[in-house]
Design an enzyme around this catalytic site. Structure first.
Site, short mmCIF file in Angstrom:
data_model
loop_
_atom_site.label_atom_id
_atom_site.label_comp_id
_atom_site.label_asym_id
_atom_site.label_seq_id
_atom_site.Cartn_x
_atom_site.Cartn_y
_atom_site.Cartn_z
N GLU A 130 2.78 -3.75 -1.02
CA GLU A 130 2.95 -3.28 -2.40
C GLU A 130 3.69 -4.33 -3.22
O GLU A 130 3.37 -4.55 -4.39
CB GLU A 130 3.72 -1.97 -2.40
CG GLU A 130 3.93 -1.39 -3.80
CD GLU A 130 4.79 -0.14 -3.79
OE1 GLU A 130 5.02 0.41 -4.89
OE2 GLU A 130 5.24 0.29 -2.70
N GLU A 267 1.75 4.18 -10.85
CA GLU A 267 1.31 4.03 -9.45
C GLU A 267 -0.19 3.75 -9.52
O GLU A 267 -0.99 4.65 -9.78
CB GLU A 267 1.60 5.30 -8.65
CG GLU A 267 3.07 5.67 -8.55
CD GLU A 267 3.82 4.90 -7.46
OE1 GLU A 267 3.18 4.07 -6.79
OE2 GLU A 267 5.03 5.16 -7.30
#
Length: 303
Positions: A130, A267
């Site tokens: 990430e 997100e």
């Protein structure tokens, strides 16, 4: 034709032939010129004629379109220039956090309670982190926003040993007097759960947290991001968060609770789902994601 003409054969037949030849010579010359300009470059493989100038065939086709994955191309945000506007991009999770577990696990005050300084973030099954994703998308979005004249600042650019902690991330946006702050992330939900969502600050007034002044403008920012991200990437709002609207209100995130300027989290997808991961690991898709983020911010600042 007189005897002093180019052809000196006497008689009617000779004069007729001379007239015919005189008419043919210019026509042949014109034909030769046309052949030189069109056919002489054929077979050279470089689009050049005998004189070195481009032939008709090399200039008749339009130039290829610019690559849509290049910052400043057709993916650049549209709208009024952003000169004088300050945007803070917050790439979630420093890639070096994993090297400092004790530092990032210490508790910090987020206004309503205490929480970990930061985490390492999640990763795809293939190991794409990430932290790598957020930095890449943030850098692409920065290029697009700067092309419109915005001043763009990062909370971290992979240039710190770890962090910053969530409370410091909020303070960076505050100290910059940012017009908009977007924290970029990718989720780590269960496999099979897909989509993206935008996290909005809950109206909180407790301890050191007071988001009452930014809750409404942050929602406007989030709604613009939701719309533009959907159009740019083709992704759908998450099917596993809230009511499926793509907007999720939270009061437990220090980065939002301690902000005094409009701020949201996005997100961008679920790294633990194979189909979402295929998008998140695709550079062309990340450019579209950055474009959606940049355009959403631009729309908000142009209101």
């Amino acid at each position: 034709m007189s005897n002093g003409s180019f052809f000196s054969e006497p008689g009617r037949r000779g004069g007729t032939l001379a007239i015919v030849l005189v008419a043919l010579i210019p026509a042949c010359f014109v034909g030769w010129l046309l052949w030189s300009s069109v056919g002489a470059g054929e077979g050279k493989g470089d689009g050049q004629g005998a004189s070195g100038a481009p032939t008709m065939s090399s200039t008749s086709s339009p130039p290829p379109p610019s690559s849509p994955s290049s910052p400043g191309s057709s993916l650049a945000p549209s709208g009024k220039p952003l000169k004088g506007r300050v945007v803070v991009l917050d790439p979630g999770h420093n890639p070096h956090n994993r090297d400092h577990p004790s530092r990032i696990s210490r508790l910090v005050d987020i206004g309503t309670k205490k929480k970990e300084c930061d985490t390492t973030g999640t990763a795809t099954n293939s190991g794409y982190t990430e932290a790598s994703f957020t930095l890449d998308v943030a850098r692409r979005a920065r290029a697009l926003l700067e092309a419109r004249g915005a001043t763009v600042r990062f909370t971290q650019d992979g240039d710190r040993p770890y962090g910053p902690c969530v409370d410091e991330r909020a303070q960076m946006g505050n100290k910059a007097h940012a017009d908009a702050v977007v924290s970029i992330h990718a989720d780590g939900a269960a496999a099979g759960e897909r989509g993206f969502h935008v996290i909005l600050p809950k109206s909180v007034h407790s301890g050191g947290a007071d988001t009452s002044a930014i809750a409404a403008p942050s929602r406007h920012l989030g709604e613009r991001l939701l719309s533009r991200f959907t159009k740019a990437t083709g992704s759908e709002p998450a099917d596993y968060i809230g009511d499926g609207s793509g907007l999720n209100v939270r009061g437990d995130l220090g980065g939002l609770n301690l902000s005094t300027v409009p701020k949201v989290f996005i997100e961008c997808g679920n790294m633990r789902d194979a189909k979402d991961a295929a998008q998140l690991t695709d550079a062309k898709w990340r450019e579209r994601a950055a474009s959606g983020i940049a355009q959403g911010i631009t729309d908000f600042l142009n209101e």
